[in-house]
Design a protein around this motif. Structure first.
Motif, mmCIF file in Angstrom:
data_model
loop_
_atom_site.group_PDB
_atom_site.id
_atom_site.type_symbol
_atom_site.label_atom_id
_atom_site.label_comp_id
_atom_site.label_asym_id
_atom_site.label_seq_id
_atom_site.Cartn_x
_atom_site.Cartn_y
_atom_site.Cartn_z
ATOM 1 N N ILE A 186 58.018 24.289 -123.361
ATOM 2 C CA ILE A 186 59.370 23.716 -122.636
ATOM 3 C C ILE A 186 60.187 25.011 -122.174
ATOM 4 C CG2 ILE A 186 61.293 22.468 -122.835
ATOM 5 C CD1 ILE A 186 60.117 20.485 -124.821
ATOM 6 N N CYS A 187 60.428 25.979 -123.019
ATOM 7 C CA CYS A 187 61.191 27.097 -122.522
ATOM 8 C C CYS A 187 60.488 27.808 -121.285
ATOM 9 C CB CYS A 187 61.340 28.060 -123.619
ATOM 10 S SG CYS A 187 62.397 27.365 -124.990
ATOM 11 N N SER A 188 59.253 27.882 -121.245
ATOM 12 C CA SER A 188 58.271 28.624 -120.492
ATOM 13 C C SER A 188 58.532 27.730 -119.186
ATOM 14 C CB SER A 188 56.788 28.833 -120.767
ATOM 15 O OG SER A 188 56.016 29.177 -119.674
ATOM 16 N N LEU A 212 62.340 28.033 -117.813
ATOM 17 C CA LEU A 212 62.812 29.358 -117.458
ATOM 18 C C LEU A 212 61.916 29.932 -116.468
ATOM 19 C CD1 LEU A 212 63.532 31.037 -121.096
ATOM 20 C CD2 LEU A 212 65.099 30.052 -119.580
ATOM 21 N N GLU A 213 60.773 29.033 -116.015
ATOM 22 C CA GLU A 213 59.911 29.615 -114.957
ATOM 23 C C GLU A 213 59.396 31.131 -115.202
ATOM 24 O OE1 GLU A 213 61.495 29.288 -111.244
ATOM 25 O OE2 GLU A 213 61.610 26.900 -111.190
ATOM 26 N N PHE A 214 58.807 31.120 -116.675
ATOM 27 C CA PHE A 214 58.604 32.490 -117.207
ATOM 28 C C PHE A 214 57.247 32.278 -117.977
ATOM 29 C CE2 PHE A 214 59.776 36.883 -118.372
ATOM 30 C CZ PHE A 214 58.643 37.251 -119.178
ATOM 31 N N PRO A 215 55.953 32.621 -117.350
ATOM 32 C CA PRO A 215 54.844 32.159 -118.066
ATOM 33 C C PRO A 215 54.628 33.077 -119.262
ATOM 34 C CG PRO A 215 54.528 32.978 -115.593
ATOM 35 C CD PRO A 215 55.915 33.191 -116.231
ATOM 36 N N ILE A 216 54.145 32.225 -120.246
ATOM 37 C CA ILE A 216 53.769 33.186 -121.556
ATOM 38 C C ILE A 216 52.532 34.035 -121.377
ATOM 39 C CG2 ILE A 216 53.097 32.619 -124.110
ATOM 40 C CD1 ILE A 216 54.356 30.041 -123.673
ATOM 41 N N PRO A 217 52.578 35.214 -121.701
ATOM 42 C CA PRO A 217 51.618 36.114 -121.590
ATOM 43 C C PRO A 217 50.143 35.643 -122.318
ATOM 44 C CG PRO A 217 53.453 37.389 -122.221
ATOM 45 C CD PRO A 217 53.754 35.867 -122.483
ATOM 46 N N HIS A 218 49.092 35.879 -121.546
ATOM 47 C CA HIS A 218 47.710 35.614 -122.122
ATOM 48 C C HIS A 218 47.569 36.009 -123.557
ATOM 49 C CE1 HIS A 218 43.564 34.202 -121.993
ATOM 50 N NE2 HIS A 218 43.255 35.599 -122.386
ATOM 51 N N SER A 263 46.673 33.839 -115.548
ATOM 52 C CA SER A 263 47.662 32.816 -115.875
ATOM 53 C C SER A 263 48.846 33.143 -115.952
ATOM 54 C CB SER A 263 46.969 32.408 -117.423
ATOM 55 O OG SER A 263 47.363 33.562 -118.343
ATOM 56 N N ASP A 264 49.146 34.499 -115.453
ATOM 57 C CA ASP A 264 50.711 34.795 -115.207
ATOM 58 C C ASP A 264 51.517 34.215 -114.439
ATOM 59 O OD1 ASP A 264 50.013 36.811 -117.069
ATOM 60 O OD2 ASP A 264 49.669 38.572 -115.527
ATOM 61 N N VAL A 265 50.813 33.298 -113.431
ATOM 62 C CA VAL A 265 51.416 32.511 -112.844
ATOM 63 C C VAL A 265 51.622 31.009 -113.102
ATOM 64 C CG1 VAL A 265 50.826 33.960 -110.472
ATOM 65 C CG2 VAL A 265 49.296 32.001 -111.150
ATOM 66 N N LEU A 266 50.997 30.686 -114.063
ATOM 67 C CA LEU A 266 51.254 29.478 -114.685
ATOM 68 C C LEU A 266 52.210 29.469 -115.902
ATOM 69 C CD1 LEU A 266 47.276 28.580 -114.866
ATOM 70 C CD2 LEU A 266 49.011 27.997 -113.350
ATOM 71 N N ALA A 267 53.164 28.850 -115.786
ATOM 72 C CA ALA A 267 54.163 28.451 -116.722
ATOM 73 C C ALA A 267 54.248 27.321 -117.452
ATOM 74 C CB ALA A 267 55.758 28.530 -116.202
ATOM 75 N N GLY A 268 54.664 27.078 -118.651
ATOM 76 C CA GLY A 268 54.581 25.680 -119.378
ATOM 77 C C GLY A 268 53.346 25.611 -120.046
ATOM 78 N N LEU A 269 52.589 26.534 -120.540
ATOM 79 C CA LEU A 269 51.240 26.360 -121.346
ATOM 80 C C LEU A 269 51.513 27.306 -122.762
ATOM 81 C CD1 LEU A 269 48.689 26.923 -118.627
ATOM 82 C CD2 LEU A 269 49.662 24.918 -119.600
ATOM 83 N N ASN A 329 64.080 35.481 -127.267
ATOM 84 C CA ASN A 329 64.204 36.775 -126.820
ATOM 85 C C ASN A 329 62.890 37.507 -127.379
ATOM 86 O OD1 ASN A 329 67.076 36.376 -126.546
ATOM 87 N ND2 ASN A 329 67.464 36.701 -128.754
ATOM 88 N N SER A 330 62.121 37.263 -128.130
ATOM 89 C CA SER A 330 60.730 37.855 -128.586
ATOM 90 C C SER A 330 59.729 37.694 -127.259
ATOM 91 C CB SER A 330 60.052 37.724 -129.825
ATOM 92 O OG SER A 330 61.110 37.993 -130.796
ATOM 93 N N VAL A 331 59.762 36.438 -126.836
ATOM 94 C CA VAL A 331 58.704 36.348 -125.846
ATOM 95 C C VAL A 331 58.943 36.325 -124.455
ATOM 96 C CG1 VAL A 331 56.832 34.329 -125.415
ATOM 97 C CG2 VAL A 331 57.639 34.721 -127.722
ATOM 98 N N PHE A 332 60.353 35.751 -124.179
ATOM 99 C CA PHE A 332 60.593 35.434 -122.783
ATOM 100 C C PHE A 332 61.418 36.790 -122.226
ATOM 101 C CE2 PHE A 332 59.780 31.309 -124.635
ATOM 102 C CZ PHE A 332 58.629 31.043 -123.810
#
Length: 577
Positions: free
Chosen positions: A495-497, A500-506, A408-414, A572-575
């Motif tokens: 929305i931020c993920s 920013l095209e930054f996937p949220i870690p699993h 899921s590292d390639v899936l942004a917006g979840l 700042n903490s997640v992305f």
């Protein structure tokens, strides 16, 4: 004016006598109450078998009484006053009224009554909810139940003059087994949880839900559990009455569900007085009626399912339950708006109101309590519909999560949100897509549009995201509807993920409400939400900063608690790279 001759009169008199002779020579019809096992035998051998240890033979009247249809084969109680010809002329008169009929208008939404019709209810101000309610002199004399109290419930024990009792004298000497009928097994425990710890003797329970949602299946499984008994009680008869299905149809469904209870009795009838007579002879541990809109009382005007019939039948069943101490289950049809059909006062009469819910294309079913005089209304039962009936979901918290991909590292917006429904916590997946240059500025599915607009505006103003020129699409997986403010943080993170095209870690979950100043606020039952996240194997949970210390004191070593004051700290903490 021509005068008929004597030959014509003799011919008319002869034909009338012939019809009376044929009318009085009809043979009586027997309607048996049948065991479930005998229904199975009849389905295999194509023969009809009835029970031999219960005297259930009653004669059905060949005529048509008030609100009754003789072709359906319902029994008619014996009448004391009959003419010398063996039948009563009043039998062939439909809806015969004696004396003046009192008419009132009742609001089907709140139960408020008026003496005349109004366009809107003067109590709840709803338009078009006033329905006509006719009450005859006989039903007023018997307390609103027609002649059912005297004819249908005459065998009930007399209570005498009621006296006030001390609470200590009522409670003293009564054990939990006397207060509740336990429902064993996984399925029984799940239903007992919604009922408040078991089935209360003498309770009147109303179950509503959309057509085909599984109400009859649920009650058939409950009837099987009650009839089987448990370690504390021996098997006892349970009477299942259906006004919509035949006995063979119920038996076929029970055979598919692998129900082989010997003490479960099936009966198909719509005459409530006849049903209570059968129940008196059988002395069941529980009575199930499917449904309240199909039964009727002959002494009450109106057809089955009407405003008057539904109210009077429910009141009669309430008196039966309280006097005989037998719990009664009722199935109620629902309207297009999702409310139980009939007057709103119906829900005020019963002790417990349960709703069965489920999505159209989902196999999961939720049993929700909206009224319970014997327990909390925060409990929720989660089931899954299968070929063998309803099965308990062992892990209901994660049923709305989509398949977690290891890549899921390639899936942004979840983002995963933790919401509460009653006493149960559920994890749902929020999906967001920010598309630059899209012709659609905004589209949401499963999220309140006003709430989504507020969160997007806060992200632009307080977090500094330049998403004005992007089309934003929001969706909640599996068709869920996110109505709780605890999902605000997950919506903002998704929305931020995507932007920013930054996937949220699993393995990260979000819990918190967002204010207009960009601050992250706490929500109720934080401890229960975080404990659910930890049990499902999540490694991190983002929460408001104000509850970070109290949640870390819970000793959940397998999960990391991340506290954030506002949206900037969240980013700042997640992305951070």
């Amino acid at each position: 004016m021509s005068i008929p001759n004597m030959n014509s009169l003799r011919c008319f008199y002869t034909r009338a006598n012939s019809l009376l002779f044929l009318r009085s020579s009809f043979s009586p019809v027997t309607i048996p109450v049948r065991r479930l096992s005998s229904v199975f035998d009849s389905l295999s051998n194509q023969t009809v078998s009835s029970i031999s240890d219960v005297d259930t033979k009653t004669q059905a009247s060949p005529g048509i009484a008030k609100g009754a249809i003789s072709s359906r084969g319902e029994d008619k109680p014996e009448e004391k006053h009959r003419s010398g010809r063996g039948w009563d002329p009043g039998e062939v008169v439909m809806n015969k009224k004696k004396g003046k009929v009192k008419t009132s208008w009742v609001c089907e939404s709140c139960g408020h009554s008026e003496g005349q019709w109004w366009g809107s209810c003067r109590a709840c101000n709803k338009v078009g909810t006033m329905r006509r309610f006719s009450e005859g002199p006989e039903s007023r004399a018997s307390g609103g139940g027609g002649g059912s109290e005297g004819a249908g419930l005459a065998w009930l024990p007399e209570q005498g003059v009621a006296q006030p009792l001390k609470l200590s004298s009522v409670i003293d000497g009564i054990t939990h087994q006397q207060w509740r009928i336990s429902l064993p097994g996984l399925f029984g425990n799940e239903v007992g949880r919604v009922l408040g710890g078991g089935l209360a003797p003498g309770s009147l329970i109303l179950i509503g839900g959309d057509p085909g949602i599984g109400k009859s299946t649920l009650l058939l499984q409950i009837a099987s559990i009650i009839a089987d008994g448990n370690d504390l009680a021996q098997p006892a008869p349970v009477l299942y009455v259906s006004g919509e299905e035949s006995v063979d149809q119920i038996g076929s469904r029970a055979d598919r569900m692998k129900i082989e209870t010997d003490e479960l009795y099936l009966f198909s009838s719509s005459d409530l007085q006849d049903i209570l007579t059968k129940a008196h002879r059988l002395s069941p541990r529980a009575l199930i009626i499917d449904s309240i809109q199909t039964v009727y009382l002959k002494e009450v005007t109106g057809s089955a399912g009407g405003l008057t019939q539904v109210k009077e039948c429910t009141s009669t069943l309430l008196r039966f339950a309280k006097k005989s101490n037998v719990p009664v289950f009722l199935v109620g049809h629902v309207t297009k708006a999702g409310d139980i059909a009939g007057p709103r006062v119906l829900e005020h009469i019963v002790d417990v109101v349960l709703y069965m819910e489920g999505e159209e294309h989902s196999t999961y079913r939720l049993l929700r309590s909206v009224k319970n005089r014997f327990g909390s209304t925060d409990e929720l039962g989660v089931f899954e519909m299968s070929q063998a009936g309803l099965e308990v979901v062992s892990n209901p918290s994660g049923i709305y999560l989509s398949q977690q991909n290891t890549d899921s590292d390639v899936l942004a917006g979840l983002a995963v949100a933790v919401v509460m429904d009653g006493s149960r916590s559920f994890l749902i997946e929020v999906q967001a897509l920010c598309a630059t240059g899209s012709t659609v500025s905004r589209h949401v599915n499963g999220v309140q549009a006003s709430r989504a607009d507020m969160i997007i505006a806060v992200l632009m103003k307080q977090a500094g995201l330049r998403i004005q020129e992007s089309g934003i699409f929001l969706n909640v997986a599996n068709g869920m509807a996110l109505s709780e403010t605890a999902g605000d943080l997950a919506i903002a993170a998704a929305i931020c993920s995507s932007f920013l095209e930054f996937p949220i870690p699993h393995g990260v979950a979000f819990i918190g409400e967002i204010g207009l100043g960009g601050e992250i606020r706490t929500v109720p039952r934080m401890e229960k939400r975080v404990s659910t996240v930890a049990k499902l194997g999540f490694t991190k949970c983002v929460v408001p900063k104000s509850v970070e210390k109290s949640l870390k004191s819970l000793g959940l070593k397998e999960i990391e608690i991340i506290g954030c004051k506002n949206l900037k700290e969240l980013i700042n903490s997640v992305f951070r790279g």
